[in-house]
Scaffold this motif. Structure first.
Motif, PDB file in Angstrom:
ATOM      1  N   SER A  14      -8.839 -50.996  29.416  1.00 47.38           N
ATOM      2  CA  SER A  14      -7.913 -50.288  30.302  1.00 47.38           C
ATOM      3  C   SER A  14      -7.953 -50.862  31.696  1.00 47.38           C
ATOM      4  CB  SER A  14      -8.290 -48.797  30.342  1.00 47.38           C
ATOM      5  OG  SER A  14      -8.166 -48.225  29.058  1.00 47.38           O
ATOM      6  N   SER A  17      -6.087 -54.300  31.772  1.00 48.13           N
ATOM      7  CA  SER A  17      -4.673 -54.345  31.479  1.00 48.13           C
ATOM      8  C   SER A  17      -3.870 -54.431  32.781  1.00 48.13           C
ATOM      9  CB  SER A  17      -4.254 -53.107  30.690  1.00 48.13           C
ATOM     10  OG  SER A  17      -4.417 -51.957  31.478  1.00 48.13           O
ATOM     11  N   GLY A 176       1.170 -44.743  32.487  1.00 44.39           N
ATOM     12  CA  GLY A 176       1.533 -43.730  31.507  1.00 44.39           C
ATOM     13  C   GLY A 176       2.811 -43.021  31.907  1.00 44.39           C
ATOM     14  N   ILE A 289       1.906 -40.764  27.637  1.00 46.63           N
ATOM     15  CA  ILE A 289       2.211 -41.812  26.665  1.00 46.63           C
ATOM     16  C   ILE A 289       2.167 -43.177  27.335  1.00 46.63           C
ATOM     17  CG2 ILE A 289       4.017 -42.748  25.164  1.00 46.63           C
ATOM     18  CD1 ILE A 289       4.814 -39.912  24.509  1.00 46.63           C
ATOM     19  N   ASN A 290       1.472 -44.101  26.686  1.00 50.88           N
ATOM     20  CA  ASN A 290       1.384 -45.476  27.160  1.00 50.88           C
ATOM     21  C   ASN A 290       2.689 -46.194  26.826  1.00 50.88           C
ATOM     22  OD1 ASN A 290       0.827 -48.136  27.719  1.00 50.88           O
ATOM     23  ND2 ASN A 290      -0.906 -48.316  26.327  1.00 50.88           N
ATOM     24  N   ALA A 293       2.779 -49.032  24.165  1.00 49.79           N
ATOM     25  CA  ALA A 293       2.460 -48.781  22.758  1.00 49.79           C
ATOM     26  C   ALA A 293       3.604 -49.244  21.865  1.00 49.79           C
ATOM     27  CB  ALA A 293       2.183 -47.301  22.541  1.00 49.79           C
ATOM     28  N   ALA A 294       3.275 -49.668  20.650  1.00 50.80           N
ATOM     29  CA  ALA A 294       4.287 -50.126  19.705  1.00 50.80           C
ATOM     30  C   ALA A 294       3.705 -50.100  18.304  1.00 50.80           C
ATOM     31  CB  ALA A 294       4.761 -51.544  20.060  1.00 50.80           C
ATOM     32  N   SER A 298       3.403 -45.176  16.547  1.00 55.92           N
ATOM     33  CA  SER A 298       3.588 -45.127  18.000  1.00 55.92           C
ATOM     34  C   SER A 298       4.646 -44.105  18.361  1.00 55.92           C
ATOM     35  CB  SER A 298       3.995 -46.503  18.520  1.00 55.92           C
ATOM     36  OG  SER A 298       4.482 -46.428  19.840  1.00 55.92           O
ATOM     37  N   ARG A 299       4.513 -43.522  19.552  1.00 53.27           N
ATOM     38  CA  ARG A 299       5.535 -42.612  20.052  1.00 53.27           C
ATOM     39  C   ARG A 299       6.500 -43.310  20.992  1.00 53.27           C
ATOM     40  NH1 ARG A 299       1.541 -37.712  21.529  1.00 53.27           N
ATOM     41  NH2 ARG A 299       0.261 -39.506  22.086  1.00 53.27           N
ATOM     42  N   THR A 302      10.639 -48.734  19.435  1.00 57.02           N
ATOM     43  CA  THR A 302      11.096 -50.018  19.955  1.00 57.02           C
ATOM     44  C   THR A 302      12.156 -50.631  19.038  1.00 57.02           C
ATOM     45  OG1 THR A 302       9.267 -51.121  18.820  1.00 57.02           O
ATOM     46  CG2 THR A 302       8.894 -50.464  21.101  1.00 57.02           C
ATOM     47  N   GLN A 405       7.662 -40.274  16.013  1.00 54.04           N
ATOM     48  CA  GLN A 405       6.715 -41.357  15.781  1.00 54.04           C
ATOM     49  C   GLN A 405       7.356 -42.409  14.892  1.00 54.04           C
ATOM     50  OE1 GLN A 405       2.632 -40.331  14.835  1.00 54.04           O
ATOM     51  NE2 GLN A 405       2.974 -38.220  15.481  1.00 54.04           N
ATOM     52  N   SER A 409       8.463 -49.770  10.548  1.00 52.27           N
ATOM     53  CA  SER A 409       8.207 -50.825  11.522  1.00 52.27           C
ATOM     54  C   SER A 409       8.244 -52.172  10.816  1.00 52.27           C
ATOM     55  CB  SER A 409       6.838 -50.620  12.184  1.00 52.27           C
ATOM     56  OG  SER A 409       6.589 -51.622  13.140  1.00 52.27           O
TER      57      SER A 409
END
Length: 410
Positions: A14, A17, A176, A289-290, A293-294, A298-299, A302, A405, A409
């Motif tokens: 973290s 990043s 976030g 939520i980050n 994320a993917a 993930s929430r 994409t 979610q 994918s």
């Protein structure tokens, strides 16, 4: 010991990043030219907007012509809705041998998270290229040397990535997103508020700083929206009984949590609740939520993935809203409402601007009422978004939320 090591690894990841900022796509083996829009044209990449705020110092691009003299400019754009406005340009640059060229920007170009990179062709020698076998947000092309603002809809879209990639050093980024927050009165006498607590690890850790940026519903968010800084000393908890009111707002919206590069996020406890005064409160805890994320589960939905929601068990006793918060690339999606047996009831197409937030009732969303125990599939054809369903009891005003979610994918 293993648990401690795992925790340290997470904290280290973290912390690290956001050190490097990127924009655009590094294509190894491009196979297609852009569109023939004239001798002079400008292509703007819509893939991988700037991953953080910072400076871009190096740009790599592929070009169909080798050794072209004074052939291209590198440009940077900021998107607001469908308007793309040029921020900076450098060049002209020559193109290198073998089709690949790397240039150093001097001085480095300052960008915000979400900014876009572009390339302008100035001569008859060659064209920008990309990878036509990969479907992405792609790029948009315009005839001429774009220097001001252009409308995305007025350009020619290519749904594959340009071989155009910038990198540099970031100084802050969106750590976030709280997709929905509010300090607002609603239906059936409801009075919704959002409380927030920040916790800084343990005593002896670094002081954590950052700021909240509030984006109102029904608009494209920007860095100039209402904001407030925060500082959390080691081992301390900082609380906001109503974070939206603390930001000087009395409405519905979403919040970006901006933190400096190299710093971890504080622990965040967010609660959205109906304040019934002497009768107490009822609500739920919302996870931050980050946005990076993917993938499956993930929430963040994409491009090329599908997210899912489920309608309430008893719609006659509850009201069901659908919320959409897009990221910097906007979102284009095909939404399917299916009955409990998986049969399609209706299908709608939705297009949202960049950094857009809205929450509407499900009847408005679909143009008709939903029924019990139906599923909703969001097929993301371009861009990315955080999507949720909010269910509120009509008698107690007790709210709950479910985040879509990724269930399909690539």
């Amino acid at each position: 010991m293993k648990a401690k090591s795992a925790l340290l690894a997470i904290l280290f990841a973290s912390t690290m990043s956001g050190q490097t900022i990127t924009v655009g796509v590094d294509v190894a083996n491009p196979n297609s030219s852009d569109f023939n829009l004239g001798t002079v044209l400008t292509d703007i990449s819509l893939d991988n907007p700037a991953t953080a705020a910072g400076t871009i110092s190096t740009v790599k691009f592929h070009y169909s012509g080798s050794g072209c003299s004074m052939a291209v400019k590198i440009k940077f754009f900021r998107r607001s809705g469908n308007t793309l406005t040029m921020l900076a340009e450098q060049g002209p640059f020559d193109t290198g041998a073998g089709g690949s060229t790397t240039v150093t920007l001097s001085p480095p170009v300052i960008v915000q998270q979400g900014d876009l990179i572009g390339i302008t062709k100035l001569t008859n020698c060659g064209n920008p290229v990309g990878l036509s076998t990969s479907m992405t947000n792609g790029f948009v092309g315009f005839a001429g040397d774009v220097t001001g603002s252009v409308d995305l809809a007025a350009g020619t879209r290519g749904m594959f990535p340009l071989a155009l990639f910038g990198s540099g050093t970031s100084f802050e980024f969106i750590g976030g997103i709280l997709p929905v927050v509010g300090s607002v009165t609603g239906s059936f006498g409801s009075n919704f508020k959002t409380s927030l607590q920040l916790f800084n690890g343990v005593a002896g850790s670094q002081t954590l700083t950052g700021r909240f940026i509030f984006h109102r519903a029904g608009t494209s968010g920007s860095a100039s929206d209402p904001s407030q800084g925060f500082t959390v000393a080691p081992g301390h908890v900082v609380s906001y009984p109503d974070i939206v009111a603390a930001l000087g707002q009395a409405t519905l919206g979403s919040i970006d949590v901006i933190i400096p590069t190299g710093q971890p996020m504080p622990v965040m406890v967010t609660r959205i609740f109906n304040d019934a005064g002497v009768n107490g409160t009822a609500g739920f805890t919302e996870d931050v939520i980050n946005p990076a994320a993917a993938g499956f589960g993930s929430r963040v939905i994409t491009t090329g993935t599908t997210g899912a929601l489920v309608t309430p068990i008893d719609p006659t006793r509850t009201r069901f809203n659908i919320g959409v918060r897009t990221l910097s690339g906007g979102a284009q999606m095909l939404v399917k409402l299916l009955d409990s047996n998986g049969n399609i009831v209706t299908t709608v197409s939705k297009t949202y601007a960049a950094n857009w937030f809205e929450q509407v009732d499900s009847t408005t969303f679909f143009g008709g009422a939903v029924s019990a125990n139906q599923s909703i599939l969001f097929n993301m054809n371009g861009g990315s978004a955080i999507i949720y369903g909010s269910t509120t009891d009509n008698v107690t005003n007790d709210p709950t939320v479910q985040f879509a979610q990724v269930v399909i994918s690539p």
